[in-house]
Design an enzyme around this catalytic site. Structure first.
Site, PDB file in Angstrom:
ATOM      1  N   ASP B 441       0.867  -1.363  -0.032  1.00 17.61           N
ATOM      2  CA  ASP B 441       0.040  -0.002   0.103  1.00 17.61           C
ATOM      3  C   ASP B 441       0.864   1.225   0.120  1.00 17.61           C
ATOM      4  O   ASP B 441       1.984   0.994   0.523  1.00 17.61           O
ATOM      5  CB  ASP B 441      -0.940  -0.064   1.301  1.00 17.61           C
ATOM      6  CG  ASP B 441      -1.878   0.729   1.230  1.00 17.61           C
ATOM      7  OD1 ASP B 441      -2.481   1.132   0.156  1.00 17.61           O
ATOM      8  OD2 ASP B 441      -2.427   1.439   2.323  1.00 17.61           O
ATOM      9  N   ASP B 782      -3.393  -1.139   5.431  1.00 13.28           N
ATOM     10  CA  ASP B 782      -3.979  -0.713   6.782  1.00 13.28           C
ATOM     11  C   ASP B 782      -5.430  -0.413   6.681  1.00 13.28           C
ATOM     12  O   ASP B 782      -6.133  -0.733   7.682  1.00 13.28           O
ATOM     13  CB  ASP B 782      -3.350   0.548   7.283  1.00 13.28           C
ATOM     14  CG  ASP B 782      -3.569   1.634   6.281  1.00 13.28           C
ATOM     15  OD1 ASP B 782      -3.760   1.402   5.133  1.00 13.28           O
ATOM     16  OD2 ASP B 782      -2.986   2.982   6.439  1.00 13.28           O
ATOM     17  N   ASP B 786      -8.105  -2.994   2.138  1.00  6.25           N
ATOM     18  CA  ASP B 786      -6.885  -3.971   2.013  1.00  6.25           C
ATOM     19  C   ASP B 786      -7.267  -5.341   2.397  1.00  6.25           C
ATOM     20  O   ASP B 786      -6.485  -6.329   2.111  1.00  6.25           O
ATOM     21  CB  ASP B 786      -5.371  -3.311   2.691  1.00  6.25           C
ATOM     22  CG  ASP B 786      -5.354  -2.023   2.199  1.00  6.25           C
ATOM     23  OD1 ASP B 786      -5.472  -2.066   0.886  1.00  6.25           O
ATOM     24  OD2 ASP B 786      -4.841  -1.256   2.969  1.00  6.25           O
TER      25      ASP B 786
END
Lengths: 293, 1082
Positions: B441, B782, B786
């Site tokens: 990410d 986070d 996700d």
């Protein structure tokens, strides 16, 4: 489908014709690895033989390095029976015939003629010591005669059934051979004495059959192992050694009952064996003589 | 719709799984069938082993136990039929695990407000009636996410007890009991060995099971502590009254008011908004706040402006909306459900252990059957042969290995926790080490998740601001008068303030109230010019026009610092092109100059350049208002602007970015040299994503995307050969159109990939794509968005600080400091433990040979038993344990971060080479060492090797009390048994002695021990193994090894092991890739 693929990979694994591989290896690959292992194992075997050879060089040919396990010699009876249990029926010859055969076999080397031929008469009641003079071995060592006739009624010469047929069986007792052992000091020969064995019948309940044993006769007299048969020099040095025997004969044992008997060696220098070992310095067996068909 | 796409993907996945399961079952069945009657135990063994290869779900587990307990008491045929029924029930349980179906998304955002109100029986002013609300609450249930079905503790415990490796030991234990049962039924005085062995095996499994259970319970406790326990409140309007209620009681149709700082209580259709911005990052991954308004701007509910989502945050402004979905029906809820529906695959280490079990079983069964046949040929009875068979199979089970592996993994997990990697699942410790692709990410992981001023443009020059966390970076010339002016504008035209009570904190760490970019400006000015508060106090604000999307600027009017100067200062900031339009002059070196074409051109260049860096650029201008037109006390009217906002003086540009974390470029570099592909997956704009990717090295210097090549060569994109571009940036909308093949093609042919504007479902597709290509994928993230990808990944890495609960639930590992660099340490530790486990297993397996050969020779050549069961257990569970664990501390032999990740299909934890070395070579030397001391003791006591062969029957006969030795002496049963036990002890001591050499040898696989050094070892451990050994010898009933020489019989073999292996490793180092390496490098 997936199943076919699975199958073909299995087949491919065993013999892959494309790469000419058997079990994932080509011929030369197999050859190399097998050759390697062959050489490697030959080398290991060589190394092992070398260490074994070195170890065997340190051993004495006539006497083992250590004897501390044999402090108290074991005792054994003949016939041994099945698991130290001698039981037979006087009326049924087949039940005791094997005991007779065992004893005949066992005693045949003690025939007077054989003994006279191979061994010599020694001075009784003293050790027959044949010391080596320094490095010069006094070999082969001579042995003393133990004649079958010493066993008198149990020699099987007069009574071919050793009293089995009459319900007065003979049991032959021997003391295990231990190289260099000198039982009995101060000229007192060790002797065998037999009695009832205390055995457990329940928790903290003991029983003995002393009243059922009846009269017992010992041959040679008093059941002694004469001192002249000691020390033993081992099977290499003393090829014709005749192990001394003691025979006991039960003259009027209670019939048709299990009787537990224990014989011990009485000597002033044989330590009592460990509690665990039931055959160190003593031997116990069960005797049952049936008379009814 | 992306939802349905994802659904079909995971569906097909499940199908293939079912298929393979059924296949392997039929295989195992045919195997056990072919083994026929005498191998009752073997088929049982195989059956349970094949079972262990499935991830044991609950129903299959209980069935498994049932079948085992039943087949113990019942006959062979029954156990077979049971296993058949077992296979059926298994496939059923597998095919049931579909992900829950997803309904199509709401359409409320396309409805008018009135339609919406009608739909929910609500009123735009009055809200719901209390009665309606109560009714809806009963109908829909409370407004909260159903927590993912947590596995009950006892199932977790059972998993530890019956998972993977434990199955092998359980099977061993059951076989032991079986053997004992046979012996008890046929013999009067059965030897207790098999019973003890069975009990010990069970105890070992239970103890290790408890151990790892408590380990995992510990880390899940740490997880619990992350949970935010404060209940959420919501402001709703019911029957025209505003009331604060628990967020759980919010129902569909409720009229809800949110303001800056609130958490959105449910999915809202916005009906009115005032400067409302929401932070959707936990849902979409976009780091910039999005404004909300009542207008429908997009067909896609995720993109449209008039929907605010459950559990996102309102950053500023206020809004009012109608609740359209609550609880699990919200977008967030559906993603969470999607996550819990996903099956995560087995960890690589679990697969390795399975492979290991197969190998060991293969060897054990092969040996067992061979000696079974031999025993039958040698005239043993069938029952005896079966007992031997079981004995041999059980002897192959490395009793201590399960405990060793568990302890090794635990040690590493602890080490990783110290370095801020919290591992939730012990097996995941190794997974990072095998990782070949990391999908990271962007926001928060690679970047600091904190807007920071990166560049400024004044005096016709771009200046770099310091964006590092510790302010160690380059600074710029602060003496310029233009900078003073720029700083003043930035400080004054800014509504952000520091929250109270943070004076002792470093400026960059302080919390602010306000828009992210204004906060960035605030911090930047505070850092370089001192207290902004004072500047603002000196220049009192007179009037203000806040930012709005039509003006695209923000303006305020202030008094000047100079008390004698009665002019007002107008400051303005906003979109650079709009600001420029309003300016006629520009300040250069503190002097106003007319804005000419040249200046405009250079402004354009600077603007383009900064924009190209992915930065958000703001323009600043000011004007000292002429005193004659705007005298002191002039009433500025902000609604109906009564003052000039034209012909201002341009001051400069400032651009902001969420800068990468300091350690990330280095970490990405390390990943690259470790052969790990780092893919960035973000919800952000492609330009920003690409800029950050370049900044952290995900797109390395000199690598170009197709677009870059096109613009460099000045040709259309379509003419560029995509193979020329190593890097690529893929937009989420393009990703949607890609077929599976195209996707694979991209993943295969580009080394540096950035996915921008991706949705949660697309993340999942990316992960699956990577896995399809055989990669072991780690995913960091986070947000809630996700979590499906985290779950799907081989190892999901969640963020400890910023991560949402859902993501932490789904992850296998948690980075306590949110820092991508911690992953690199994780990778390093993972790779190290894989190498060290190999060494540990090589060490442990080696002693199997000296343990099993005595039994084999006992059967085949009828010698007195050289090594007893109890002594074997003393080795496996006593003296071998500590050294095996000490190998887990071994340092790496070479730079493990410089080599490629292991290939899961080729580089196995335990391979034939390891078995060949351990069993075929070192083990054989060890066995010879043991036998040597055995022969020494027997020979020195009078039994020469020549007499031993075939002596067994008399030797073990209790009634034979005048057994003759080589010298003619006669032995009672007990006397010779004492010698035999002395042999056991000597054999045991010999194994300990040769294992010393083995532990030293196993320290390295390639290097010489002299290169590696004796650090982390070993003297202490050697002493530690010696201690129980001495205690054992002196306390146990068998006699002590009374002769000193008996302790050292195996020393020559110990030396041989050391020399042999050093030579082997020397050959490996001398001839890389040579025959020795190919055949013996494990």
């Amino acid at each position: 489908m997936a199943k076919d693929a699975e199958k073909s990979t299995w087949k491919d694994f065993i013999w892959n014709s494309r790469t000419r591989e058997f079990c994932g290896r080509t011929g030369s690959s197999w050859g190399l690895i097998l050759l390697f292992y062959l050489v490697f194992y030959i080398f290991l075997a060589g190394m092992f033989c070398l260490t074994m050879y070195v170890m065997l060089q340190t051993l004495d040919d006539y006497k083992p390095t250590w004897q501390d396990r044999l402090g108290t010699p074991g005792m054994m009876i003949r016939p041994r029976g099945k698991a130290m249990e001698i039981s037979y029926n006087t009326t049924n010859t087949e039940t005791w015939d094997m005991y007779i055969k065992t004893l005949d076999n066992f005693l045949s080397p003690y025939n007077n003629s054989l003994q006279a031929e191979k061994n010599e008469e020694c001075t009784p009641d003293q050790y027959f010591v044949q010391a080596d003079s320094g490095d010069v071995k006094n070999n082969p060592k001579r042995s003393c005669q133990f004649n079958r006739t010493f066993l008198e009624k149990c020699s099987g010469l007069d009574d071919h059934t050793y009293g089995y047929q009459a319900g007065k069986p003979c049991i032959i007792i021997k003391l295990n051979r231990v190289i260099g052992m000198l039982p009995g000091k101060d000229g007192q020969a060790p002797f065998v004495t037999c009695g009832a064995k205390r055995y457990k019948v329940g928790k903290d309940e003991w029983k003995e059959d002393s009243d059922k044993i009846g009269e017992v006769e010992y041959y040679p007299e008093n059941g002694t192992f004469n001192l002249m048969y000691y020390p033993y020099y081992g099977k290499k040095a003393q090829v014709n050694y005749s192990q001394p025997l003691v025979a006991i004969k039960f003259l009027n044992i209670t019939l048709n009952e299990d009787i537990n008997i224990e014989c011990r060696i009485i000597s002033n220098n044989i330590p009592p064996g460990s509690v665990r070992d039931k055959f160190a310095g003593k031997v116990s067996f069960k005797l049952r003589i049936n008379t009814k068909g | 719709m992306a939802y349905s796409q994802c659904f079909s993907v995971s569906l097909s996945h499940t199908n293939t799984h079912t298929h393979t399961y059924a296949l392997s079952l039929s295989l195992s069945l045919s195997l056990s069938l072919s083994l026929s009657l005498p191998s009752l135990s073997v088929s049982l063994f195989l059956l349970s082993l094949s079972l262990s290869s499935f991830s044991l779900s609950l129903p299959s587990l209980s069935l498994f136990l049932l079948s085992l307990s039943l087949s113990l008491s019942l006959s062979l045929s029954l156990s077979l039929s049971l296993s058949l029924s077992l296979s059926l029930s298994l496939s059923v349980s597998v095919s049931l695990s579909f992900p829950p179906s997803l309904s199509t998304f709401q359409t409320e955002h396309k409805m008018s407000i009135e339609e919406c109100c009608r739909k929910f029986n609500t009123d735009i002013v009055q809200g719901l009636t209390n009665a309606k609300a109560a009714e809806f609450l009963i109908r829909d249930g409370p407004n909260c996410l159903t927590p993912p079905p947590t596995t009950p503790e006892w199932i977790k415990f059972c998993r530890q007890l019956f998972g993977g490796f434990s199955i092998l030991l359980w099977t061993g234990a059951i076989l032991c009991f079986l053997a004992y049962a046979i012996q008890a039924a046929t013999e009067d005085e059965p030897a207790g060995d098999n019973l003890y062995l069975g009990i010990v095996l069970s105890v070992v499994v239970v103890v290790t099971g408890c151990f790892s259970y408590f380990q995992e319970a510990k880390s899940s406790k740490i997880m619990e502590s992350f949970k935010n326990m404060v209940p959420q409140q919501a402001l709703v309007i019911r029957e025209g009254e505003k009331m604060t209620i628990n967020a759980e009681e919010v129902v569909a149709g409720d009229l809800v008011e949110v303001k800056g700082g609130d958490r959105i209580p449910a999915d809202l259709r916005v009906v009115s908004a005032h400067g409302c911005k929401v932070d959707n990052s936990s849902l979409t991954g976009e780091s910039e706040p999005q404004s909300r308004s009542p207008d429908c701007t997009h067909d896609n509910p995720l993109e449209t402006r008039n929907v605010a989502f459950f559990s996102t945050n309102c950053v500023e402004g206020t809004a009012r909306g109608i609740v359209v979905c609550t609880g699990d029906r919200t977008v967030m809820g559906r993603i969470a459900t999607l996550t819990s529906g996903l099956e995560s695959g087995k960890t690589p280490i679990a697969k390795e252990i399975e492979h290991f079990i197969h190998l060991i079983t293969g060897v054990a069964v092969f040996l067992g059957i061979t000696f079974f046949i031999l025993a039958v040929c040698l005239g043993y009875t069938w029952l005896e042969a079966v007992i031997f068979l079981i004995g041999i199979i059980v002897a192959n089970v490395p009793e201590g290995l399960l405990a060793t592996v568990t302890v090794c993994l635990t040690l590493t997990a602890k080490r990783m926790a110290k370095k801020n990697c919290l591992v939730k699942n012990l097996e995941a410790v190794e997974t990072l080490g095998s990782t070949s692709t990391i999908c990271s990410d962007k926001t928060g992981t690679l970047t600091q998740n904190r807007m920071t001023v990166a560049h400024m443009w004044f005096d016709n020059q771009i200046h770099e601001a310091d964006t590092t966390e510790d302010q160690s970076g380059a600074s710029f010339d602060k003496t310029s008068a233009s900078w003073a002016a720029l700083a003043r504008v930035a400080a004054l035209c800014n509504r952000a303030v520091f929250k109270a009570g943070q004076d002792q904190l470093p400026i960059l760490k302080r919390d602010t109230a306000g828009d992210a970019s204004e906060s960035a400006l605030l911090k930047c000015i505070e850092l370089s010019c001192g207290s902004v508060k004072q500047i603002r106090e000196k220049n009192k604000k007179v009037a203000e026009i806040p930012f709005n999307s039509t003006n695209k600027y923000q303006l305020s009017v202030h008094e000047t610092e100079d008390p004698n100067d009665n002019r007002y200062l107008l400051v303005m900031k906003g979109a650079p092109e709009r600001i420029l339009d309003r300016c006629t002059t520009i300040i250069i070196q503190g002097k106003e100059q007319p804005m000419d074409e040249e200046m405009k051109e250079s402004f354009q260049n600077a603007y383009m350049e900064l924009g190209g860096l992915g930065e958000r650029v703001l323009g600043f201008c000011h004007l000292l208002m002429p005193e004659d037109q705007y005298p002191k006390g002039f009433a500025f009217d902000c609604d109906d602007v009564n003052f000039t906002t034209e012909s201002l003086c341009f001051v400069g540009l400032m651009s902001m970015i969420d800068p990468p974390r300091a350690a990330v470029p280095d970490a990405v570099g390390k990943c690259r040299s470790a052969g790990i592909k780092v893919i960035m997956v973000t919800g952000d704009h492609p330009i920003t994503a690409k800029a950050i990717a370049k900044g952290v090295g995900i797109i390395s210097e000199g690598n170009e995307t197709v677009e870059d090549i096109a613009s460099r060569l000045n040709i259309p994109v379509s003419q560029v050969n995509p193979r020329d571009a190593k890097a690529c940036v893929i937009h989420g909308t393009d990703l949607k159109e890609l077929s599976q093949d195209q996707m694979d093609d991209i993943l295969r042919n580009h080394t540096e990939i950035v996915f921008a504007r991706t949705s949660p479902q697309q993340k999942l597709i990316i992960v699956e794509g990577c896995q399809r290509l055989g990669a072991i994928v780690a995913v960091t993230g986070d947000g809630v968005n996700d979590s499906p990808a985290l779950k799907k990944a081989d190892i999901g890495v969640a963020m400890g600080i910023s991560g949402s609960d859902v993501s932490k639930q789904a992850a296998d590992m948690i980075l306590l400091d949110d820092n991508f660099a911690s992953i690199v340490t994780g990778v390093e530790e993972g790779r190290l433990i894989f190498d060290n486990l190999k060494k540990s297993i090589a060490y442990t397996l080696t002693s199997n040979i000296p343990e099993i050969t005595p039994f084999l020779l006992f059967i085949i050549v009828n010698i007195p038993l050289p090594l007893g069961t109890i002594t074997i257990l003393c080795i496996d569970l006593g003296t071998d344990m500590v050294p095996a664990i000490s190998l887990a501390y071994e340092a790496a032999e070479s730079d493990i971060m410089k080599r490629q990740p292991r290939n899961p299909t080729r580089d196995k934890l335990v391979n034939e080479r390891l078995i060949s070395i351990a069993y075929g070579q070192i083990g054989m030397i060890q066995a010879l060492g043991g036998f040597f001391s055995y022969f020494v003791i027997l020979a020195e006591n009078g039994f020469l090797p020549s007499i031993l062969v075939g002596i067994r029957l008399n030797w073990d006969d209790r009634a034979c009390n005048d057994l003759e030795d080589s010298y003619g002496q006669q032995w009672t049963y007990e006397q010779r048994k004492i010698v035999e036990f002395t042999c056991h002890t000597a054999f045991f001591v010999s194994i300990v002695v040769v294992q010393w050499a083995d532990v030293i040898v196993c320290k390295t696989r390639r290097n010489s021990v002299f290169q590696q050094g004796m650090k982390h070892t070993n003297i202490l451990y050697i002493l530690l193994t010696y201690l129980p050994c001495c205690v054992f010898i002196n306390l146990c009933p068998p006699p002590p090894l009374s002769r000193p020489s008996w302790w050292f019989c195996a020393v020559p073999y110990s030396v041989l092991i050391f020399v042999y292996d050093e030579i082997r490793k020397l050959l490996i180092r001398r001839n890389p890739g040579g025959w020795v390496e190919r055949e013996t490098y494990y």
